[in-house]
Design a protein around this motif. Structure first.
Motif, PDB file in Angstrom:
ATOM      1  N   ASN A 256     -14.625 -21.313  21.699  1.00 34.05           N
ATOM      2  CA  ASN A 256     -15.508 -22.185  22.457  1.00 34.05           C
ATOM      3  C   ASN A 256     -16.915 -22.149  21.867  1.00 34.05           C
ATOM      4  N   VAL A 258     -19.666 -22.176  23.106  1.00 33.27           N
ATOM      5  CA  VAL A 258     -20.671 -21.379  23.816  1.00 33.27           C
ATOM      6  C   VAL A 258     -20.804 -19.973  23.228  1.00 33.27           C
TER       7      VAL A 258
ATOM      8  N   ASN B 127     -17.222 -23.091  31.745  1.00 33.14           N
ATOM      9  CA  ASN B 127     -17.744 -23.594  30.476  1.00 33.14           C
ATOM     10  C   ASN B 127     -17.338 -25.043  30.239  1.00 33.14           C
ATOM     11  N   GLY B 128     -16.082 -25.335  30.551  1.00 36.41           N
ATOM     12  CA  GLY B 128     -15.577 -26.690  30.363  1.00 36.41           C
ATOM     13  C   GLY B 128     -16.363 -27.689  31.204  1.00 36.41           C
ATOM     14  N   HIS B 131     -19.778 -28.157  29.705  1.00 33.72           N
ATOM     15  CA  HIS B 131     -19.717 -29.042  28.543  1.00 33.72           C
ATOM     16  C   HIS B 131     -19.618 -30.504  28.984  1.00 33.72           C
ATOM     17  N   ASP B 134     -22.939 -31.689  30.311  1.00 31.18           N
ATOM     18  CA  ASP B 134     -23.979 -31.731  29.269  1.00 31.18           C
ATOM     19  C   ASP B 134     -23.718 -32.838  28.247  1.00 31.18           C
ATOM     20  N   PHE B 135     -22.483 -32.959  27.814  1.00 31.64           N
ATOM     21  CA  PHE B 135     -22.158 -33.992  26.829  1.00 31.64           C
ATOM     22  C   PHE B 135     -22.358 -35.383  27.439  1.00 31.64           C
ATOM     23  N   ILE B 228     -12.002 -32.306  26.622  1.00 27.51           N
ATOM     24  CA  ILE B 228     -12.584 -30.977  26.899  1.00 27.51           C
ATOM     25  C   ILE B 228     -11.579 -30.204  27.735  1.00 27.51           C
ATOM     26  N   ILE B 253     -13.137 -30.429  21.865  1.00 21.88           N
ATOM     27  CA  ILE B 253     -13.891 -29.174  21.793  1.00 21.88           C
ATOM     28  C   ILE B 253     -12.868 -28.040  21.690  1.00 21.88           C
ATOM     29  N   GLU B 277     -18.628 -29.656  18.542  1.00 23.25           N
ATOM     30  CA  GLU B 277     -19.358 -28.536  19.134  1.00 23.25           C
ATOM     31  C   GLU B 277     -20.589 -28.992  19.898  1.00 23.25           C
ATOM     32  N   SER B 278     -21.083 -30.179  19.572  1.00 22.67           N
ATOM     33  CA  SER B 278     -22.321 -30.652  20.212  1.00 22.67           C
ATOM     34  C   SER B 278     -22.292 -32.172  20.288  1.00 22.67           C
TER      35      SER B 278
END
Lengths: 394, 394
Positions: A256, A258, B127-128, B131, B134-135, B228, B253, B277-278
């Motif tokens: 991941n 992160v 985390n998922g 993401h 944020d994405f 994701i 991801i 990743e971003s």
């Protein structure tokens, strides 16, 4: 096939060791000199004259010194594995910068086995350590030698996982130097059940700048390199880059984004490394017929190339053309040094940029190498040796 | 460019809606029939005769029924967006199975924006979810509409992240049916700030078999799909597969193999999806000039193809050759059904395997579709509709 020379007898072997133990003389130059002079003895005779304008003597290793090192090696129960030795790792022979001589402790015959390298972060996660052990164990059962660098974290876990099937620790210093000290117990186990090898002299304490050199052996002797957790600026990434340059498979376990420890692996996958989730993925990746092709930058020494007429330089390079002679302005060694950096520079580019004829340039580069200022790397390139400031990488 | 017809007036629009609301008639067949008969009215007239040996009547939607649905839509403040409507999602027009009519609530003009789909697991990790939010937020700020399916987990987090910049929820049932109920608050927010759209009738409760159909809209209207967290057998994987078939970018991801929720994403990357990743990685991925090329399986209806002489079948397929007529043995509808399964089968393969001439086969397939036994999918393929047993996928 390679037709680099191999030592003819024990005395010749000692001359090989004297030559490669001479201060700052690297494997690439070793083979270049052998190509030109044919025997280590002849190179040793010629070495002082190669650097005409030197102030100080070149530190050529004394016969007594290498004899003492070999005695010490034998007393440790170790083996001197020269380029022609049966146990010399077969894939390592392909490298342009193949070490002329390795020293090894333990079951040296393991070095002949087909190998997979497993490398990664020192500050690995519990999952990372588990992967390293599990993959090493599973691939060991499939007949692969597991090669790594005896670092903390992923390296150590990979060695542990493959203790029963076979593992090789390529260490950064001499094979008798346990580094890091915290891996003393693992070192002892590998010495017993596996093999510990190095091209560095006995007693040599590993320094930061030794590790990339060691890493090329980890990747070079392996069919592929699996990276498990690695930050972007890490020794594992250097090993992976070397593996790519050597034409080895690069493989990585994703993570991941992160977790900073997954950045390196994800980056490798982005740039073409195989995404690995299980040992089966690796077997599939390596299942494709492995061609013993020359990786990029590999040069072989062929006997028909050895008797060359030109003696003005280390290489029988094409003579400078009229054009290059016109732009041939005197350049002091200082400005040549300015053209060099920590990143590899092609010798051809250096010749163009400095205006120094190639034969003369090679002679100067040999001086700089023997001084310890530069190092030759595969692909006829050189790097300037920068002391310090690299510690963070390893 | 596409020259499928568009409704000429409100009355024609109602006929379109009658046709697509007729029991079991899917978009692929809608466009095939429009290609042959040119107007929805002509198709509606011909529909009863298309199935000569049927026992029961085809359930053609009544004018009063669709008029009532439109009234209801307007009373909800919704919009009927037919294939020719200004707000019809531009990329959706390219699909062979483009919905003839969508219903939408909210800011329908958002549907015109360039879009990225973000989909993933319902039982996502912290985390998922982070993401996804944020994405969605970052890509929204870059001018992208964020499209998803209003499911729990990743979908919901993606919608939330893009509430301010613009988000479209493509729902599995009617646009007035909130599913899952736990997303009522989010549904209300999207209805206010974003847009909710569906091709299903108002009041339709979503069923498992509706979701793949909906997923094709999520991917089809988007330039790319970001997955994701997804298990191997999940609706997100179906969306990703549809995206690939539609020629859309697939992006994922990665995650550590120990987490089952990363299996789907890692699998996608292995099979060619971009490792992300971003948000910058996505912009880079989409930066390559986007060609409005026809994705595989897309067919356009060109006016010069419409007046065809053959009337024996739904398609003016090449007449059977002597060879196919020799192997043309009578096959009962039962055995045709046996050749069909949950995986798409090409109609050409069905013809070869059943020995039924193509024109006759297409006629029988139309019957099976109107019965609700099969569904036409892009690429001139059909699937058997299997009720139940798929719930685990969504």
């Amino acid at each position: 096939m390679f037709d680099r020379p191999i030592p003819r007898d024990e005395n010749d072997q000692l001359n090989w060791l004297r030559l490669i133990r001479s201060a700052n003389l690297g494997p690439v130059s070793f083979w270049k000199l052998m190509e030109q002079f044919e025997t280590a003895e002849a190179v040793l005779d010629a070495l002082p004259s190669l650097s005409k304008c030197r102030k100080k003597e070149i530190a050529v290793a004394k016969p007594s010194s290498v004899a003492r090192e070999v005695d010490e090696l034998l007393s440790l129960g170790g083996t001197l594995i020269d380029y022609g030795h049966d146990d010399y790792p077969p894939l390592l022979r392909q490298l342009e910068d193949a070490p002329p001589v390795l020293m090894a402790l333990g079951r040296t015959q393991l070095l002949k086995k087909r190998s997979i390298a497993i490398v990664g972060a020192r500050n690995a996660s519990a999952n990372g350590l588990m992967h390293a052990r599990d993959f090493a164990s599973a691939l060991g059962q499939q007949g692969f030698l597991i090669t790594s660098g005896l670092a903390r974290g992923i390296d150590a876990a990979a060695h542990e996982g493959a203790l029963h099937s076979g593992t090789a620790a390529l260490v950064g210093g001499g094979i008798d130097v346990v580094y890091p000290r915290s891996n003393q117990l693992l070192y002892d186990k590998i010495r017993e059940a596996g093999v510990i090898a190095s091209e560095m002299p006995l007693g040599c304490q590993p320094q930061a700048r030794h590790f990339p050199r060691r890493n090329r052996l980890v990747s070079g002797m392996s069919r592929g390199v699996l990276v498990i957790e690695a930050s972007l600026r890490s020794g594992s990434m250097i090993t992976a880059r070397l593996a790519q340059e050597q034409g080895r498979e690069t493989m990585a376990i994703p993570g991941n984004p992160v977790d900073p420890r997954s950045k390196g692996c994800n980056q490798l996958i982005k740039s073409g490394a195989a995404l690995i989730e299980s040992p089966d993925d690796i077997l599939e990746q390596l299942h494709r017929p492995f061609e013993n092709q020359e990786p990029p930058g590999t040069k072989t020494v062929s006997s028909d190339k050895r008797n060359r007429s030109g003696t003005s330089g280390l290489n029988a390079e094409p003579k400078p053309t009229a054009e290059t002679e016109i732009v041939n302005i005197p350049v002091c060694p200082g400005s040549l040094s300015d053209l060099l950096g920590a990143e590899p520079v092609a010798v051809d580019d250096l010749a163009r940029q400095s205006g120094i004829p190639l034969a003369e340039l090679n002679s100067r580069l040999m001086e700089l190498e023997l001084e310890g200022t530069i190092e030759r790397v595969p692909g006829n390139r050189v790097i300037k040796i920068v002391s310090g400031g690299k510690g963070g990488l390893f």
